[in-house]
Write a protein that holds these residues in place. Structure first.
Motif, PDB file in Angstrom:
ATOM      1  N   LEU A 111      28.052 -34.278  36.705  1.00  0.00           N
ATOM      2  CA  LEU A 111      27.521 -34.131  34.752  1.00  0.00           C
ATOM      3  C   LEU A 111      28.843 -34.164  33.748  1.00  0.00           C
ATOM      4  O   LEU A 111      28.894 -35.165  33.062  1.00  0.00           O
ATOM      5  CB  LEU A 111      26.376 -33.908  34.697  1.00  0.00           C
ATOM      6  N   ALA A 112      29.526 -33.182  34.083  1.00  0.00           N
ATOM      7  CA  ALA A 112      30.151 -33.145  33.389  1.00  0.00           C
ATOM      8  C   ALA A 112      31.205 -34.150  32.871  1.00  0.00           C
ATOM      9  O   ALA A 112      31.903 -34.520  32.143  1.00  0.00           O
ATOM     10  CB  ALA A 112      31.120 -31.609  33.405  1.00  0.00           C
ATOM     11  N   PHE A 121      20.307 -33.426  36.292  1.00  0.00           N
ATOM     12  CA  PHE A 121      20.490 -33.338  37.563  1.00  0.00           C
ATOM     13  C   PHE A 121      19.988 -34.607  39.133  1.00  0.00           C
ATOM     14  O   PHE A 121      18.718 -34.028  39.523  1.00  0.00           O
ATOM     15  CB  PHE A 121      19.896 -32.300  37.985  1.00  0.00           C
ATOM     16  N   PRO A 122      21.250 -34.911  39.472  1.00  0.00           N
ATOM     17  CA  PRO A 122      20.472 -35.626  40.846  1.00  0.00           C
ATOM     18  C   PRO A 122      20.506 -35.063  42.184  1.00  0.00           C
ATOM     19  O   PRO A 122      20.848 -35.811  42.754  1.00  0.00           O
ATOM     20  CB  PRO A 122      22.131 -36.927  40.625  1.00  0.00           C
ATOM     21  N   ALA A 123      19.617 -33.754  42.588  1.00  0.00           N
ATOM     22  CA  ALA A 123      18.995 -33.462  43.061  1.00  0.00           C
ATOM     23  C   ALA A 123      18.832 -33.918  44.818  1.00  0.00           C
ATOM     24  O   ALA A 123      19.637 -33.288  45.822  1.00  0.00           O
ATOM     25  CB  ALA A 123      18.050 -31.959  43.434  1.00  0.00           C
ATOM     26  N   ARG A 124      18.437 -35.078  44.938  1.00  0.00           N
ATOM     27  CA  ARG A 124      17.497 -35.191  45.239  1.00  0.00           C
ATOM     28  C   ARG A 124      19.129 -36.517  46.482  1.00  0.00           C
ATOM     29  O   ARG A 124      19.348 -35.688  47.940  1.00  0.00           O
ATOM     30  CB  ARG A 124      16.709 -36.109  46.211  1.00  0.00           C
ATOM     31  N   ALA A 135      24.497 -40.330  43.599  1.00  0.00           N
ATOM     32  CA  ALA A 135      24.592 -39.028  42.488  1.00  0.00           C
ATOM     33  C   ALA A 135      25.579 -39.091  41.769  1.00  0.00           C
ATOM     34  O   ALA A 135      24.697 -39.449  39.489  1.00  0.00           O
ATOM     35  CB  ALA A 135      24.944 -37.837  42.168  1.00  0.00           C
ATOM     36  N   MET A 136      26.696 -40.312  41.835  1.00  0.00           N
ATOM     37  CA  MET A 136      27.492 -40.383  40.364  1.00  0.00           C
ATOM     38  C   MET A 136      26.628 -41.573  39.378  1.00  0.00           C
ATOM     39  O   MET A 136      26.815 -41.572  38.590  1.00  0.00           O
ATOM     40  CB  MET A 136      29.147 -40.482  40.706  1.00  0.00           C
ATOM     41  N   GLU A 137      26.206 -42.674  40.196  1.00  0.00           N
ATOM     42  CA  GLU A 137      25.896 -43.290  40.043  1.00  0.00           C
ATOM     43  C   GLU A 137      25.053 -42.979  38.758  1.00  0.00           C
ATOM     44  O   GLU A 137      24.754 -44.006  37.940  1.00  0.00           O
ATOM     45  CB  GLU A 137      25.825 -45.255  40.985  1.00  0.00           C
ATOM     46  N   PHE A 138      23.857 -42.367  39.790  1.00  0.00           N
ATOM     47  CA  PHE A 138      22.531 -41.994  38.784  1.00  0.00           C
ATOM     48  C   PHE A 138      22.966 -41.369  37.324  1.00  0.00           C
ATOM     49  O   PHE A 138      22.172 -41.738  36.667  1.00  0.00           O
ATOM     50  CB  PHE A 138      21.469 -41.558  39.472  1.00  0.00           C
ATOM     51  N   VAL A 139      24.195 -40.460  37.623  1.00  0.00           N
ATOM     52  CA  VAL A 139      24.128 -40.325  36.446  1.00  0.00           C
ATOM     53  C   VAL A 139      24.975 -41.357  35.168  1.00  0.00           C
ATOM     54  O   VAL A 139      24.467 -40.818  33.505  1.00  0.00           O
ATOM     55  CB  VAL A 139      25.261 -38.866  36.430  1.00  0.00           C
ATOM     56  N   ARG A 140      25.907 -41.381  35.895  1.00  0.00           N
ATOM     57  CA  ARG A 140      26.910 -42.634  34.313  1.00  0.00           C
ATOM     58  C   ARG A 140      25.582 -43.461  34.113  1.00  0.00           C
ATOM     59  O   ARG A 140      25.578 -44.088  32.855  1.00  0.00           O
ATOM     60  CB  ARG A 140      28.035 -43.385  35.425  1.00  0.00           C
ATOM     61  N   ALA A 141      24.640 -43.959  35.104  1.00  0.00           N
ATOM     62  CA  ALA A 141      23.041 -44.779  34.308  1.00  0.00           C
ATOM     63  C   ALA A 141      22.906 -44.063  33.422  1.00  0.00           C
ATOM     64  O   ALA A 141      22.249 -44.627  31.736  1.00  0.00           O
ATOM     65  CB  ALA A 141      22.721 -45.647  35.344  1.00  0.00           C
TER      66      ALA A 141
END
Length: 212
Positions: free
Chosen positions: A32-33, A182-185, A195-201
């Motif tokens: 996230l950061a 927070f991309p827990a799954r 997770a990184m792709e989700f956070v960037r989007a």
């Protein structure tokens, strides 16, 4: 105090990191950061939360990390010693409020009614966390509270997703707490790339929102 208010306002969305596995929480907070979110809240339901905050601060000194679900003076002291720049509670803990005032760290206690919002403000809250926001009445409730307390910065948290975040911003809040970021799954199955792709989007979506 003004500095943290500016950081929270500019961030708009404050990701809330909550997980029973410390390694999952650590990876998620770092992702996230590192991918757009300048302010991250790590809850004290995460095992060894203070150690995690200290580690994150060492690795990413440019980011702002706060401690959430803080209910005791011992937890607050541990979080501040670890480098937490703000302290969040689900409700007002007056001894924690006093400690934060002594140590000059912003305190963000939770409130679910107008009376509780005002009590938090009187106790010295820098920002009042409206929690649980969705269950308390959603954007309409928050807008009504903001109308009678225009000078109290609000951070609704609880049950809020990216799809309805704009409605809360339109209500005049300072920022919004979002556990959905927070991309827990993905992290639980070891897929840090997803997770990184989700956070960037998600970051792109947040930056596309407008604030009143």
């Amino acid at each position: 105090m003004t500095d943290i208010l500016s950081k929270l306002s500019e961030a708009r969305a404050i990701p809330v990191v909550r997980h029973a596995d410390a390694s999952v929480a650590a990876r998620g907070a770092s992702i996230l950061a590192e991918n757009g979110f300048p302010v991250v809240e790590v809850t004290f339901t995460v095992p060894e939360a203070a150690n995690l905050i200290a580690s994150l601060r060492d690795r990413q000194p440019e980011a702002c990390f706060g401690a959430g679900t803080v209910m005791t003076v011992a937890q607050a002291n541990a979080a501040i010693d670890a480098g937490a720049e703000f302290i969040v509670s689900p409700c007002l803990a007056e001894d924690v409020a006093d400690l934060c005032e002594e140590r000059a760290v912003p305190y963000l206690p939770g409130a679910a009614t107008p009376k509780e919002v005002f009590a938090c403000w009187q106790a010295g809250a820098a920002v009042v966390k409206v929690f649980p926001a969705k269950q308390a009445g959603g954007p309409g409730f928050v807008k009504a509270v903001k109308a009678v307390f225009p000078d109290i910065p609000l951070m609704p948290t609880g049950g809020i997703g990216l799809d309805d975040m704009q409605d809360y911003l339109d209500a005049g809040v300072l920022c919004v707490g979002l556990g959905e970021l927070f991309p827990a799954r993905d992290l639980e199955r070891g897929d840090d790339g997803a997770a990184m792709e989700f956070v960037r989007a998600a970051y792109v979506r947040v930056r596309g929102l407008s604030k009143k």
